[in-house]
Design a protein around this motif. Structure first.
Motif, mmCIF file in Angstrom:
data_model
loop_
_atom_site.group_PDB
_atom_site.id
_atom_site.type_symbol
_atom_site.label_atom_id
_atom_site.label_comp_id
_atom_site.label_asym_id
_atom_site.label_seq_id
_atom_site.Cartn_x
_atom_site.Cartn_y
_atom_site.Cartn_z
ATOM 1 N N GLU A 158 0.532 -1.382 -0.221
ATOM 2 C CA GLU A 158 -0.200 0.328 -0.114
ATOM 3 C C GLU A 158 0.515 1.251 0.004
ATOM 4 O O GLU A 158 0.126 2.221 0.304
ATOM 5 C CB GLU A 158 -0.958 0.006 1.228
ATOM 6 C CG GLU A 158 -1.597 -0.629 1.569
ATOM 7 C CD GLU A 158 -2.903 -0.906 2.229
ATOM 8 O OE1 GLU A 158 -2.784 -0.276 3.511
ATOM 9 O OE2 GLU A 158 -3.806 -1.855 2.420
ATOM 10 N N GLN A 159 1.996 1.061 -0.769
ATOM 11 C CA GLN A 159 2.731 2.334 -0.766
ATOM 12 C C GLN A 159 3.912 2.546 -1.948
ATOM 13 O O GLN A 159 4.446 1.465 -1.865
ATOM 14 C CB GLN A 159 3.778 2.652 0.626
ATOM 15 C CG GLN A 159 4.428 3.659 0.789
ATOM 16 C CD GLN A 159 5.248 4.101 2.200
ATOM 17 O OE1 GLN A 159 5.036 3.454 3.055
ATOM 18 N NE2 GLN A 159 6.442 5.251 1.629
ATOM 19 N N ASP A 160 3.884 3.661 -2.164
ATOM 20 C CA ASP A 160 4.481 4.468 -3.615
ATOM 21 C C ASP A 160 5.975 3.394 -3.544
ATOM 22 O O ASP A 160 5.956 5.137 -2.652
ATOM 23 C CB ASP A 160 3.928 5.267 -4.609
ATOM 24 C CG ASP A 160 2.966 4.879 -4.905
ATOM 25 O OD1 ASP A 160 2.750 3.597 -5.665
ATOM 26 O OD2 ASP A 160 1.946 5.859 -5.517
ATOM 27 N N ILE A 161 7.070 3.154 -3.816
ATOM 28 C CA ILE A 161 8.410 3.068 -3.299
ATOM 29 C C ILE A 161 8.940 2.783 -4.798
ATOM 30 O O ILE A 161 8.543 1.960 -5.734
ATOM 31 C CB ILE A 161 8.787 1.902 -2.773
ATOM 32 C CG1 ILE A 161 7.954 0.432 -2.865
ATOM 33 C CG2 ILE A 161 8.045 2.258 -0.971
ATOM 34 C CD1 ILE A 161 8.880 -0.176 -1.602
ATOM 35 N N PHE A 162 10.091 2.920 -4.737
ATOM 36 C CA PHE A 162 11.168 2.186 -5.496
ATOM 37 C C PHE A 162 11.263 1.104 -5.114
ATOM 38 O O PHE A 162 11.923 0.024 -4.104
ATOM 39 C CB PHE A 162 13.080 3.078 -5.716
ATOM 40 C CG PHE A 162 12.321 4.848 -6.005
ATOM 41 C CD1 PHE A 162 12.370 5.012 -7.319
ATOM 42 C CD2 PHE A 162 12.722 5.890 -5.354
ATOM 43 C CE1 PHE A 162 12.633 5.406 -8.260
ATOM 44 C CE2 PHE A 162 12.414 7.117 -5.883
ATOM 45 C CZ PHE A 162 12.130 6.793 -6.904
ATOM 46 N N ILE A 163 12.003 -0.038 -5.890
ATOM 47 C CA ILE A 163 11.677 -0.722 -5.934
ATOM 48 C C ILE A 163 13.386 -1.443 -6.732
ATOM 49 O O ILE A 163 13.549 -1.493 -8.143
ATOM 50 C CB ILE A 163 11.615 -2.359 -6.608
ATOM 51 C CG1 ILE A 163 9.771 -2.352 -5.722
ATOM 52 C CG2 ILE A 163 11.807 -3.563 -6.480
ATOM 53 C CD1 ILE A 163 9.915 -2.917 -4.390
ATOM 54 N N THR A 164 14.594 -1.884 -6.057
ATOM 55 C CA THR A 164 16.305 -2.200 -7.428
ATOM 56 C C THR A 164 15.985 -3.987 -6.747
ATOM 57 O O THR A 164 16.167 -4.448 -5.809
ATOM 58 C CB THR A 164 17.253 -1.677 -5.950
ATOM 59 O OG1 THR A 164 17.309 0.133 -6.196
ATOM 60 C CG2 THR A 164 18.135 -1.910 -6.825
ATOM 61 N N ARG A 165 15.900 -4.563 -8.204
ATOM 62 C CA ARG A 165 16.349 -5.947 -8.216
ATOM 63 C C ARG A 165 17.553 -5.735 -8.966
ATOM 64 O O ARG A 165 17.958 -5.600 -9.451
ATOM 65 C CB ARG A 165 15.096 -7.013 -8.834
ATOM 66 C CG ARG A 165 13.488 -6.239 -8.076
ATOM 67 C CD ARG A 165 13.350 -7.388 -9.649
ATOM 68 N NE ARG A 165 11.505 -7.373 -9.113
ATOM 69 C CZ ARG A 165 10.972 -6.052 -9.093
ATOM 70 N NH1 ARG A 165 10.524 -5.394 -9.956
ATOM 71 N NH2 ARG A 165 9.314 -6.386 -8.834
ATOM 72 N N LYS A 166 18.323 -6.201 -7.794
ATOM 73 C CA LYS A 166 20.242 -6.501 -7.893
ATOM 74 C C LYS A 166 20.286 -8.263 -8.413
ATOM 75 O O LYS A 166 19.854 -8.759 -7.163
ATOM 76 C CB LYS A 166 20.604 -5.928 -6.085
ATOM 77 C CG LYS A 166 22.360 -6.575 -7.468
ATOM 78 C CD LYS A 166 23.060 -5.101 -7.824
ATOM 79 C CE LYS A 166 24.847 -5.824 -7.032
ATOM 80 N NZ LYS A 166 25.136 -4.578 -8.185
ATOM 81 N N GLY A 167 19.841 -8.622 -9.166
ATOM 82 C CA GLY A 167 19.850 -10.213 -9.630
ATOM 83 C C GLY A 167 18.996 -11.235 -9.008
ATOM 84 O O GLY A 167 18.855 -12.075 -8.316
ATOM 85 N N ALA A 168 17.586 -9.818 -9.799
ATOM 86 C CA ALA A 168 16.968 -10.076 -9.338
ATOM 87 C C ALA A 168 15.346 -10.046 -10.669
ATOM 88 O O ALA A 168 15.849 -9.086 -11.405
ATOM 89 C CB ALA A 168 15.882 -10.497 -7.584
ATOM 90 N N ILE A 169 14.736 -10.953 -10.958
ATOM 91 C CA ILE A 169 13.420 -10.512 -12.031
ATOM 92 C C ILE A 169 11.801 -10.419 -11.199
ATOM 93 O O ILE A 169 12.170 -11.450 -9.758
ATOM 94 C CB ILE A 169 13.899 -12.085 -13.215
ATOM 95 C CG1 ILE A 169 12.655 -13.462 -12.573
ATOM 96 C CG2 ILE A 169 14.823 -12.495 -13.201
ATOM 97 C CD1 ILE A 169 12.470 -14.197 -13.935
ATOM 98 N N SER A 170 11.276 -10.134 -11.670
ATOM 99 C CA SER A 170 9.948 -9.533 -11.725
ATOM 100 C C SER A 170 9.143 -10.681 -11.701
ATOM 101 O O SER A 170 9.366 -11.449 -12.945
ATOM 102 C CB SER A 170 9.435 -8.524 -12.484
ATOM 103 O OG SER A 170 8.044 -8.332 -11.916
#
Length: 402
Positions: free
Chosen positions: A285-297
């Protein structure tokens, strides 16, 4: 497997939990995760995927949610690195008995390592779409120009090139012996320059607060700092460059196949996904930045690619959309041994044995990519069965390493 939750008991108040999808994690990588979890900008918790291992800047295999802030070192310098895969109408029996000529032909069409295209007009249409964005970046950040040799030409001639390290092009067969083309690459030299430029800016901006950070590599831009907007613009451009770069390579490889194989078409399964990037997303329930360092959506029903090492299986997966992982999953097998350690431990004979049946380089230059230097991909998949379901299992018959 049940998620392992690590609480950083000795950290400052406000440190968030780390939720890990494996029991196999080196102490240094765990400490990196704990360091990230101490940052005041981190939201909810840090998630670590089953392929987690020690990385530069931040842990490889980590998903880092941040509020109104981004850590450039966590994204790293191979911005937008990721995978592209397509399934063809071809089947195993239509491949030539000797695959060496096909491998060598692909290596001629797609420059590998430090190679680049000599003719800049070959990918003119792709570069034309990206040109306005990079021109703005060079104007706003002249420091980028100093990090690139012939900067206005480099990003153009490297379009449609593989690069080095663990980047690869593979011809694979699935469980029905259908032929797939799969490749792995990123934003090349221009992405590297953007990453290094903004990492240094973040350290400079936080120079007075660097002692308060658990690791200097975790310097970040926060809301109100004009560099944050500049970085998001730059990293978004680099991620788009990486995506288009993979598409251009795929086009070159498919054109090469047409010279060796019967006429074919592509199926509806065409996947192009980043595994080293940052995006604005909504979680808990919050708009944030997601950093995927060696991970996929791995959103609900989203297709993704999880490659094994050269000589091991790879997987096409469908996401289950699990909130605790921030809709993410592993990006590959994950290293269990450094490159230098692999070169010291293994021989060319070991490489030949572990890649038997795969048409690939088997010289000392790729010993650091030997399958034994990576985690067991099947164990990685078992550990994330709650995050994704397997759609296809692939085995490579040709592997081209950068």
């Amino acid at each position: 497997m049940p998620v392992k939750i690590v609480l950083n008991k000795n950290a400052q108040q406000g440190s968030v939990p780390v939720k890990i999808y494996t029991d196999e994690i080196e102490p240094q990588a765990l400490q990196q995760l704990k360091n990230i979890a101490q940052l005041p900008i981190v939201h909810s918790h840090v998630a670590a995927m089953p392929d987690v291992h020690l990385g530069k800047g931040a842990t490889v295999g980590s998903v880092i949610p941040t509020v109104d802030a981004v850590i450039p070192s966590a994204v790293g310098v191979d911005i937008g690195c990721g995978m592209n895969a397509v399934r063809t109408s071809l089947h195993a029996h239509q491949l030539p008995d000797n695959l060496k000529a096909l491998r060598e032909a692909i290596e001629v069409k797609v420059p590998i390592g430090q190679g680049r295209h000599k003719m800049i007009s070959a990918r003119e249409s792709a570069c034309k779409l990206l040109a306005p964005g990079v021109d703005r970046l060079f104007e706003k950040h002249p420091g980028l120009l100093k990090r690139l040799h012939q900067p206005q030409k480099t990003w153009v001639t490297q379009m449609g090139t593989l690069g080095g390290g663990n980047h690869f092009i593979e011809i694979c067969l699935d469980e029905n012996n259908a032929v797939w083309v799969m490749l792995h690459s990123g934003s090349r030299g221009v992405g590297n320059a953007i990453g290094q430029h903004f990492i240094q800016l973040a350290r400079k901006d936080m120079a007075g607060h660097i002692r308060n950070l658990p690791d200097k590599d975790l310097a970040y831009f926060s809301e109100g700092n004009h560099h944050l907007d500049d970085y998001i613009e730059a990293v978004s451009w680099a991620q788009e460059y990486a995506r288009v770069n993979r598409e251009e390579m795929m086009r070159l490889v498919l054109n090469c196949l047409k010279n060796f194989l019967p006429k074919f078409t592509l199926t509806s399964e065409v996947i192009n996904c980043h595994h080293n990037y940052v995006m604005r997303e909504r979680h808990f329930e919050q708009d944030i930045f997601i950093t995927r360092k060696g991970a996929i959506s791995a959103k609900k029903d989203q297709l993704g690619i999880i490659p094994g090492s050269m000589g091991a299986k790879s997987y096409i997966v469908r996401g289950r959309g699990i909130a605790e992982s921030f809709h993410s999953c592993a990006h590959g097998a994950g290293r269990k041994m450094s490159r230098s350690a692999a070169r010291q431990r293994f021989t060319r004979q070991d490489l030949e044995e572990q890649t038997r049946g795969v048409q690939c380089r088997k010289d000392k230059g790729v010993i650091d990519e030997i399958p034994a230097a990576y985690k067991d991909i099947d164990q990685v998949m078992d550990n994330q069965s709650d995050l994704v379901e397997v759609e296809h299992t692939l085995r490579q018959v040709i592997c081209i390493k950068g």
